[in-house]
Design an enzyme around this catalytic site. Sequence first.
Site, short mmCIF file in Angstrom:
data_model
loop_
_atom_site.label_atom_id
_atom_site.label_comp_id
_atom_site.label_asym_id
_atom_site.label_seq_id
_atom_site.Cartn_x
_atom_site.Cartn_y
_atom_site.Cartn_z
N GLU A 190 51.81 34.59 29.20
CA GLU A 190 51.67 33.13 29.09
C GLU A 190 50.48 32.59 29.87
O GLU A 190 49.79 31.69 29.41
CB GLU A 190 52.96 32.45 29.56
CG GLU A 190 54.15 32.59 28.62
CD GLU A 190 54.85 33.93 28.67
OE1 GLU A 190 54.51 34.75 29.57
OE2 GLU A 190 55.72 34.19 27.84
N HIS A 232 66.55 29.72 30.30
CA HIS A 232 66.10 29.32 28.96
C HIS A 232 66.64 27.94 28.65
O HIS A 232 67.16 27.70 27.56
CB HIS A 232 66.61 30.31 27.89
CG HIS A 232 65.92 31.63 27.88
ND1 HIS A 232 65.99 32.52 28.92
CD2 HIS A 232 65.12 32.23 26.94
CE1 HIS A 232 65.28 33.61 28.61
NE2 HIS A 232 64.76 33.45 27.42
#
Lengths: 338, 338, 339, 339
Positions: free
Chosen positions: B62, B130
């Site tokens: 990322e 998440h």
Amino acid sequence: MKRQGIAEALRDGIAEEMTRDPSVFCIGEDIGVPGGWGGAFTVTLGLAEKFPGRVIDTPIAELGFTGMAVGAAMMGMRPIADVQYGDFLFLASDQLINNAAKMRYMSGGTVKVPMVMRAPIGATGRGSQHAQSMERYFIGVPGLKVVAVSTAYDAKGVLKAAVRDDNPVMIFEHKLLYGSKGARAEPGAVDATSEIPDGDYVVPLDRAAVRREGKHVTLLGWLLMAHYAMAAADLLAAEGIEAEVIDVRSLSPIDYDTIGASVRKTGRVLLVEEGPKTGGVSAEIAAGLMEHCADSLMAPIVRVASADVPVPFTPVLENAYRPDVARIVAAARRLAQS
Amino acid sequence: MKRQGIAEALRDGIAEEMTRDPSVFCIGEDIGVPGGWGGAFTVTLGLAEKFPGRVIDTPIAELGFTGMAVGAAMMGMRPIADVQYGDFLFLASDQLINNAAKMRYMSGGTVKVPMVMRAPIGATGRGSQHAQSMERYFIGVPGLKVVAVSTAYDAKGVLKAAVRDDNPVMIFEHKLLYGSKGARAEPGAVDATSEIPDGDYVVPLDRAAVRREGKHVTLLGWLLMAHYAMAAADLLAAEGIEAEVIDVRSLSPIDYDTIGASVRKTGRVLLVEEGPKTGGVSAEIAAGLMEHCADSLMAPIVRVASADVPVPFTPVLENAYRPDVARIVAAARRLAQS
Amino acid sequence: MNLPASSLPPAPAVGDASLLHRHDRDFLLGLYERLVLIREFEERVKFLFLEGTMPGTIHQCQGQEATAVGVCAALQADDFITSTFRGHGHALAKGLTVQEMLDELFGATTGCCKGKGGSMHLGNMAKGMVPGIAIVAGGIPLAAGMALAFKLQRRPQVVACFFGDGAVAEGAFHEGVNMAALWNLPVVLVCENNLYGASTRIDKVMKHPCVAARAAAYGFRGETVDGNDVLAVHAAAQRAVAECRAGQGPVLLELLTYRRTGHSRRDACHYQAKDEREAWFARDPIERFGAQLLGRSDVSAADLAAVKARVEQQIQTGVERARQAPQPTIADLTTDVFA
Amino acid sequence: MNLPASSLPPAPAVGDASLLHRHDRDFLLGLYERLVLIREFEERVKFLFLEGTMPGTIHQCQGQEATAVGVCAALQADDFITSTFRGHGHALAKGLTVQEMLDELFGATTGCCKGKGGSMHLGNMAKGMVPGIAIVAGGIPLAAGMALAFKLQRRPQVVACFFGDGAVAEGAFHEGVNMAALWNLPVVLVCENNLYGASTRIDKVMKHPCVAARAAAYGFRGETVDGNDVLAVHAAAQRAVAECRAGQGPVLLELLTYRRTGHSRRDACHYQAKDEREAWFARDPIERFGAQLLGRSDVSAADLAAVKARVEQQIQTGVERARQAPQPTIADLTTDVFA
Ligand SMILES: Cc1ncc(C[n+]2csc(CCOP(=O)(O)OP(=O)(O)O)c2C)c(N)n1
Ligand SMILES: Cc1ncc(C[n+]2csc(CCOP(=O)(O)OP(=O)(O)O)c2C)c(N)n1
Ligand SMILES: [Mg+2]
Ligand SMILES: [Mg+2]
């Protein structure tokens, strides 16, 4: 009793904790190199010699060594990690926020992460990437405790309390307050020395500190702004405005008892923050005070903060960016008269 | 005109922008793999076939691909990057905050970074890592624009405006609002479909949207909470309380014109936020409203938000964590009667 | 075995038969039982998830059982593992019970994390398993830090850190592995290379897709092992653990294996080529090991059937109890945040 | 040259004399002038900083001039570089003027970043230099992305990305380099290996401290070069640039060099061993190149002296003007945030 600056007081505090508890160790970049600086601001100077093998110099790898601190803490160690500039915490934030802060909860209360992360912040003539006020990014993370120290006495006491705490604690420090000496001295530094008692002491991680009593307006600040607020209070007093000054210190959780008591007395709140106004810690305190003591508020809460821009390099603009004593005085005067 | 969900509308919006402007491309994980899913929530499904070489599947990196998006944007491309879950933005935040957001300022206005970063957020039965509401971490970053989309119409229009904007724009989306289909459907999903006009349109990045008019209390929310606030308004109406519902949508900058007009009308503000109460976007809006329209406030601003805990997995607790319609109704009722 | 893409790491040699006769029957049947337990557990969980009675999301490990079992069999009870979002197999291999895991998946307070963790965060510190880290590669620096603690404390423990091929691209891999190597930390870096990170094949994310070879860049030893051969995994793990305990860590084990099931939830794996799937199905770790075992004079088909029956019974009981297990109350929401 | 620590990369061979005769006099004197310009600029800046008239902080590159000059001489004007906190040399080598840089350091609106950048963020897009990225390794993914843009746009440009040995440990290095390699991006990864990251010696942060060797793990070419030999650097950079333009990038160049001055500000370098400093001082890139040049029949000592005089004059004028250059007003604070 001796008079010390923040860097010295932290150094002694770390040394005392390392002596007291063999599970305490330091980890970070350039913190223990022979002939080096003891970290970017001299806090760990000399500790590597005193505690061989317990001051660990890492590669430049903030995500990695922060994750290692989390893992070591889970196995019973008490790491004191530090980044050279708070701005680098963005690189480490996954480990701090996704792992350190959540591990206890997602394990159903069976994991402990007793680690400390120290970070220097503040605009100091270095440009945008070595200047940010980082505390705003961590106060909204459940599972982290966040503290900011503005005097040497607090720095030592908070450091010790943080090391002994069983949770991840972030300590924010200000480059202009360290009192770093020699080649690491900072232009524009402000005196944050204290008389440090000889014995062991801790400063709790969840209490604000009333630095000056007053009845007309409450000034709330931390780090450099706590000092500027004190200077402003002096000037205000000359005008007959008695400002109560509180060093918020504990940024998460916020000590609404201490702050609330002041607000109930003055009815007027001025928040002073280094860092862009939008999305700062002051927003949380303002919203929280509305919930805790709206009835006592005699005027809307006012925020004095930096401009919503990245930190500029050039001194003219950096000085305009950051709140200064004059801006605080002006805002407090307006508020007191409103 | 056709009825679409957010995932479909975003997909069409991206396709239209890619057709219009050859400098637009997509970059992220699993976004264009043949036989794959079109990203974690099907938004880019089929685009790789339509635009060969312009939908770039990256390694799981990322920080790296976000930095690449920044670099490509600086050289005249218009990347649309995405992370599979907003929680992973912590890994990328150095490139977003230290580079993308500051590059223009620190170059004295000579660099442009026209990039879009999309991120799904929200608690959806996946546990702590998440689930986070990430928008709070970016509204206090000067140089970034931050938007949250809660309808398909907005999603497409905001996406297009963001692609055409010359600055880094972060778009937050909610997993329960995508309307993802098939194997990627979400339990607990809420209908966020809209009638989508045939032609080109944009939705400005700096305007809130009044979703329902009312005069007793203003409910402010975004993403899933905008929908819950609407449902709450229905129930409140049955009790005779007319709530005005505003989808804040533009989280940085905040549209104080639209919101202020409502506050001047109702005098009462309830902020509804998914994400822990402390340090959220609601704090900023509350503090900002005090500055913008304190005189109109007839009661202290109230925040309804998630608990100050990491997101729990078990459905019983996840549902207790996140504000629901009942909590919004109860708080609005109390506020209206205060 | 043929791997379709030429750029992939060479196929490991077929199982070394001599390993089979180095171990005694009980040990081998124990390994077999763990393998079967994981497979049956996963199949049952998949069913429960698809039928809609089990909440949350799932990432499963059918086809990869031998990696977890082989590695954990080389560890002591007080050694640790770190795991990922795909941790059911690791947990069972490290000794978590079917019951505490099913209870967790059902969100019950009797779950190994009181229902607060869920499928991606299974763990039990008392059994040497850190709650799964669902951030890809996020467990690697963590494990290195645990190993650092063991070294500083002069304790003999090691930590085995499980991660996937996809994790190798993350900065966290690079940073954590470099420091583990620098300081000779006792961590076995276990890369379960199942050729895919989510839907993306390894050759799309690494130009030189031999994970074990990465170790050399950091100055330590790496080894590629047939991850579908439980004895080969076990042997490699034993060597690695011994080196770590001797202060010669870390070691990187690349275990070549394959995921037979979706990446998560309802994923149909359309991105996996048919011939590739078939080639790997033909080397299923449980079938292979079962066939190997039957080559021993002291193991019969009835023995293997008995294992399977016992496992099924255990899981059946577990599911029945988990469905009834106590759910948290709202008061539990705010506990366990701080120690 | 002897490097004290045996674990360090082998010393590069002494300058290849044939290179000297491949180039014409003007080109060589041009290189020499750049080298001298950087050295004199840095020395003057140090003086200004220590005397207290120049604000901010400084990270300087005395001793490393040949890396910047050699690499940038291999680039076209429309190629790009990315730089770091230690960017003065890169900027001068890429063609920024002494004046726009000094004005920036003095915080003037006539500075290359209008005074908003400062020493760590010098840059000028029109001259192919991105403002310096002061986050260690933060420029690597950025440069890879710039190279991706060139590839997508089918433009012939390349980007040279400068970073230090210390940056190699960062995740950003790993992630950025891996993607650059995967997609054959036109980026020359220039590691200025001056043996130290801040106060920390390279052998404390890499067990296998050859940076160039890292390239192999990612499947591309790396090369170690004598970074104090400007012609060797230039030749290596030319090869690398050619490969990148031909779509065969990236290339990793490890340029061995040494920082003669402090890491920043008033640092006295007590962590550098005396014999090491002396060994490196003896191979100063400017003295060496000057001596080499004098070996040519068409270069005289007077030529070199003239260069030095010209440079000194240029800097003197620059400083005088910079001291008078216009400072921003408060209205400038809030401009340039958004495009
Ligand atoms: C930092 C991060 N990025 C992306 C994801 C989403 N994600 C979950 S699993 C996965 C693939 C992981 O691949 P690998 O490491 O090979 O493990 P495997 O799934 O094969 O077991 C991805 C991309 C994540 N969880 N964390
Ligand atoms: C992410 C990050 N971590 C730490 C620092 C502080 N810092 C500035 S320069 C430096 C050393 C860099 O070493 P190297 O990459 O070798 O470059 P050199 O200074 O030798 O030019 C460090 C640690 C930083 N700027 N960024
Ligand atoms: Mg995988
Ligand atoms: Mg260096």
